[in-house]
Write a protein that holds these residues in place. Structure first.
Motif, PDB file in Angstrom:
ATOM      1  N   THR A 117      32.385  42.943  39.641  1.00  0.00           N
ATOM      2  CA  THR A 117      33.077  42.303  40.766  1.00  0.00           C
ATOM      3  C   THR A 117      32.539  42.806  42.100  1.00  0.00           C
ATOM      4  OG1 THR A 117      34.842  43.978  40.695  1.00  0.00           O
ATOM      5  CG2 THR A 117      35.230  41.928  39.491  1.00  0.00           C
ATOM      6  N   SER A 118      32.466  41.879  43.062  1.00  0.00           N
ATOM      7  CA  SER A 118      32.089  42.252  44.425  1.00  0.00           C
ATOM      8  C   SER A 118      33.263  42.062  45.382  1.00  0.00           C
ATOM      9  CB  SER A 118      30.874  41.443  44.893  1.00  0.00           C
ATOM     10  OG  SER A 118      31.108  40.063  44.736  1.00  0.00           O
ATOM     11  N   ASN A 119      34.184  41.180  45.012  1.00  0.00           N
ATOM     12  CA  ASN A 119      35.409  40.969  45.789  1.00  0.00           C
ATOM     13  C   ASN A 119      36.596  41.319  44.906  1.00  0.00           C
ATOM     14  OD1 ASN A 119      34.019  39.825  48.091  1.00  0.00           O
ATOM     15  ND2 ASN A 119      33.707  38.014  46.801  1.00  0.00           N
ATOM     16  N   ASP A 125      39.249  35.990  42.294  1.00  0.00           N
ATOM     17  CA  ASP A 125      38.018  36.778  42.239  1.00  0.00           C
ATOM     18  C   ASP A 125      37.754  37.320  40.835  1.00  0.00           C
ATOM     19  OD1 ASP A 125      37.494  36.733  45.135  1.00  0.00           O
ATOM     20  OD2 ASP A 125      39.313  37.949  45.260  1.00  0.00           O
ATOM     21  N   SER A 179      31.105  34.340  43.386  1.00  0.00           N
ATOM     22  CA  SER A 179      30.942  35.719  42.892  1.00  0.00           C
ATOM     23  C   SER A 179      32.108  36.169  42.016  1.00  0.00           C
ATOM     24  CB  SER A 179      30.757  36.731  44.035  1.00  0.00           C
ATOM     25  OG  SER A 179      29.657  36.369  44.832  1.00  0.00           O
TER      26      SER A 179
END
Length: 197
Positions: free
Chosen positions: A38-40, A103, A133
């Motif tokens: 995960t990036s967010n 997310d 994302s």
């Protein structure tokens, strides 16, 4: 088997399930692997959240605001009591409608109870609920078709379109598969992690 009937079966064992799994680590290492992609970390959806517990706690520790969904009214009641800071719905993912996007989406040992005809539509729906994302992690059976099995003095229904169909559906919906594993081999339990690039 209709999801509402599955929900009623889980209603009968909700407290037992909670008591058995409240301190469990089952699936946690897999969840943490998925969260590593995960990036967010704003909103997460837990499909088949059950009584809450280990997954909700981990998601919360990662900073997510969590929405949980389950067909068992008693499970949802327990989840809401256990995690008052998050949102839980007594709903069937097959018909649940929302404009929210997430997310991170997890469906651990839940959508394999859906009617076989709903496997593709529901997986497509989950893919479409992801942000850019966004990461999806879910489990399914390494079999094609449906069957019933006896568990906890009751009959439960299971279905799957198999590994190849699941992977094709993820890619057709614009996701990249980053992990696929038969994590309980020789049992036919599969988990996948995919990202919307």
């Amino acid at each position: 088997m209709e999801p509402a009937i599955t929900g009623q079966k889980y209603d009968k064992i909700a407290q037992w399930w909670h008591d058995q799994h409240v301190g469990s680590l089952y699936g946690v290492s897999q969840l943490e692997r998925a969260l590593g992609f995960t990036s967010n970390r704003n909103k997460a959806l837990d499909v088949g959240c059950g009584a809450g517990g280990r997954f909700i706690r981990v998601l919360q520790d990662y900073g997510f605001s969590i929405t949980g969904l389950d067909v068992s009214k008693e499970m949802v009641k327990l989840a809401a009591e256990n995690h008052p800071g998050h949102t839980f719905h007594h709903q069937d993912i097959c018909i649940w409608d929302t404009t929210e996007i997430f997310d991170f989406i997890v469906a651990w040992d839940s959508i394999f109870h859906l009617p076989l005809a709903m496997q593709k539509p529901v997986l497509t729906k989950l893919c479409q609920m992801l942000t850019q994302s966004g990461v999806l992690m879910y489990t399914f059976g390494n079999d094609e078709g449906d069957h019933t099995d006896r568990w906890h003095n009751d009959t439960f229904y299971y279905s799957s379109v198999g590994i190849n169909e699941n992977m094709q559906l993820l890619m057709q919906n614009g996701l990249s598969v980053v992990h696929l594993e038969l994590d309980q081999y020789p049992e036919k339990h599969v988990y996948a992690i995919a990202i919307r690039p």
